[in-house]
Design an enzyme around this catalytic site. Structure first.
Site, PDB file in Angstrom:
ATOM      1  N   THR A  44       0.823  -1.215   0.000  1.00  0.00           N
ATOM      2  CA  THR A  44       0.000   0.000   0.000  1.00  0.00           C
ATOM      3  C   THR A  44       0.858   1.267   0.000  1.00  0.00           C
ATOM      4  O   THR A  44       0.469   2.274  -0.603  1.00  0.00           O
ATOM      5  CB  THR A  44      -0.957   0.005   1.197  1.00  0.00           C
ATOM      6  N   TYR A 107     -12.872  -0.794   2.036  1.00  0.00           N
ATOM      7  CA  TYR A 107     -14.185  -0.224   1.712  1.00  0.00           C
ATOM      8  C   TYR A 107     -15.325  -1.215   1.905  1.00  0.00           C
ATOM      9  O   TYR A 107     -16.365  -0.873   2.468  1.00  0.00           O
ATOM     10  CB  TYR A 107     -14.249   0.345   0.281  1.00  0.00           C
ATOM     11  N   TYR A 133      -2.338  -8.759   6.019  1.00  0.00           N
ATOM     12  CA  TYR A 133      -1.989  -7.379   6.378  1.00  0.00           C
ATOM     13  C   TYR A 133      -3.209  -6.716   6.984  1.00  0.00           C
ATOM     14  O   TYR A 133      -4.222  -6.535   6.313  1.00  0.00           O
ATOM     15  CB  TYR A 133      -1.502  -6.633   5.138  1.00  0.00           C
ATOM     16  N   ARG A 138      -6.875   2.281   7.643  1.00  0.00           N
ATOM     17  CA  ARG A 138      -6.902   2.558   6.214  1.00  0.00           C
ATOM     18  C   ARG A 138      -7.968   1.753   5.469  1.00  0.00           C
ATOM     19  O   ARG A 138      -8.414   2.170   4.403  1.00  0.00           O
ATOM     20  CB  ARG A 138      -5.523   2.255   5.587  1.00  0.00           C
ATOM     21  N   LYS A 161       1.114  -9.063   9.049  1.00  0.00           N
ATOM     22  CA  LYS A 161       1.607  -7.711   9.320  1.00  0.00           C
ATOM     23  C   LYS A 161       0.500  -7.016  10.108  1.00  0.00           C
ATOM     24  O   LYS A 161      -0.564  -6.715   9.570  1.00  0.00           O
ATOM     25  CB  LYS A 161       1.908  -6.960   8.026  1.00  0.00           C
ATOM     26  N   ILE A 203       7.479  -4.586   8.882  1.00  0.00           N
ATOM     27  CA  ILE A 203       7.374  -4.133   7.490  1.00  0.00           C
ATOM     28  C   ILE A 203       7.223  -2.628   7.585  1.00  0.00           C
ATOM     29  O   ILE A 203       6.197  -2.111   8.007  1.00  0.00           O
ATOM     30  CB  ILE A 203       6.207  -4.803   6.752  1.00  0.00           C
TER      31      ILE A 203
END
Length: 296
Positions: A44, A107, A133, A138, A161, A203
Site C-alpha cells: 500500500t 471499503y 496485512y 486505512r 503484518k 514491514i
C-alpha cells in the site's frame, strides 16, 4: 526472509507520474547495501491502488530484476475484490518472489467470516506463502485474533503484518496460533516493543529512508540487545510519527527525493505532494534524526 527490517517500498515516479525504473534500481541497491531483510514491492505504501495491472506487474518484476537474488522480494497482492487478489497472487507464481502480502479488503468492510473466506480463497489459489496485512485505519475492517487463528491453520498463510499499533494483539494472537506463525509489526513507532513481546520484525515505512538504522534495530533486538536498539530507535521516534504528518507516502517520498534516492516525489491523485507546512515539519525532524543537514 520474513524477519527483521522489511521495507514497504515506495513506487518512484517521474514528474509526469510515469514509473521511474532508474530510481527503482537506486532504491533496491540502497536496501541491499544497508542489509534490509526483504522488500515488499507494491504494497500500500507503493500506491498499489493507483497503479494499473501492468504497472503493478512491472514494478514487482523490475524489483526482482534489480535484486539479483541478493534480497528477497515479497509482492503486494492485496485487493478489495477477491478475484482480483487471486489474479495478482497467481501472476507471481514461479516469478521469483518469496511470498505475497495481502491487505484486508478495503471499503467493503466484510464480516469476520467474509475476511476468512477472502484470504482462504487466495491461499488456496497459489502455493506462494501468504502474509496477511491488517491496517483497519486505512481499510475500515479489522482481522480479529480469532480470525487470524483460523487462517493460520491454512498451510501457506504463514504470518501477519499487524499495523493497529495495539501491542496487546501480539499476545492475543500468539496464544491462538502455532509457534511458527510469523508476527510482523506494521507500525514503526511501536515496532521495537512489538518485537520484544515476541514479534519477528517490521514491514517498515521508515526503512525507506533509514534502512541501516532499522536493520540495526531489528538485528540487535533479535539478539536481545534491547538497550542498544532503543538508543537507535529513540533518535527515529519523531520520524516514525512525522512520516505520517500528511497521508503516506507523500512525506516519505519527499525525504527520499531530498536524500537523492529518487528524482521526484510525485504521488498520484487523489494523493498530493507534501505541503510547505509538512515540509517544514519533516525537514526539522530529519535534521534532528541526522538524515539531512540544515543547509538542504
Amino acid at each position: 526472509m520474513f524477519t527483521g527490517s522489511i521495507v514497504a517500498l515506495i513506487t518512484p515516479m517521474d514528474d509526469k507520474g510515469n514509473l521511474d525504473k532508474d530510481s527503482l534500481k537506486k532504491l533496491v541497491d540502497y536496501h541491499i547495501y544497508n542489509n534490509t531483510s526483504a522488500i515488499v514491492a507494491v504494497g500500500t505504501t507503493g500506491e498499489t491502488s493507483t497503479l494499473s495491472y501492468e504497472e503493478h506487474n512491472n514494478m514487482v518484476m523490475w524489483t526482482l530484476e534489480f535484486s539479483q537474488g541478493k534480497i528477497p522480494v515479497i509482492a503486494g497482492t492485496g485487493a478489495n475484490s477477491t478475484a482480483e487478489a487471486i489474479s495478482l497472487a497467481c501472476r507471481f507464481n514461479n516469478s521469483g518472489v518469496v511470498g505475497c502480502l495481502s491487505v484486508t479488503p478495503y471499503y467493503n468492510r466484510p464480516s469476520q467470516e467474509g475476511i476468512f473466506q477472502h484470504f482462504k480463497a487466495i491461499a488456496e489459489s497459489t502455493e506462494l506463502p501468504q502474509i496477511l496485512y491488517n491496517v483497519p485505519i486505512r481499510t475500515g475492517c479489522d482481522i480479529l485474533p480469532h480470525t487470524v487463528a483460523r487462517l493460520a491453520k491454512i498451510k501457506n498463510i504463514i504470518g501477519i503484518k499487524e499495523a493497529t499499533g495495539d501491542l496487546s494483539r501480539v499476545s492475543q494472537i500468539q496464544e491462538l496460533v502455532h509457534k511458527d506463525f510469523i508476527l510482523l509489526s506494521g507500525d514503526d513507532a511501536t515496532a521495537l516493543d512489538f518485537i520484544q513481546l515476541g514479534g519477528k520484525g517490521i514491514i517498515s515505512v521508515t526503512a525507506n529512508i533509514a534502512a541501516k538504522q532499522m536493520s540495526d534495530i531489528c538485528l540487535l533486538a533479535s539478539k536481545g540487545q534491547f538497550t542498544t536498539a532503543r538508543s537507535i530507535n529513540r533518535k527515529l521516534m519523531l520520524l516514525h510519527h512525522k512520516l505520517f504528518v500528511e497521508p503516506n507516502p507523500a512525506p516519505v517520498k519527499w525525504v527520499c527525493k531530498i536524500l537523492g534516492l529518487i528524482k521526484n516525489d510525485y504521488v498520484r491523485l487523489p494523493m498530493i505532494p507534501l505541503s510547505a507546512h509538512g515540509i517544514s515539519i519533516l525537514k526539522k525532524i530529519c535534521i534532528e534524526a541526522g538524515l539531512i543537514t540544515s543547509d538542504i
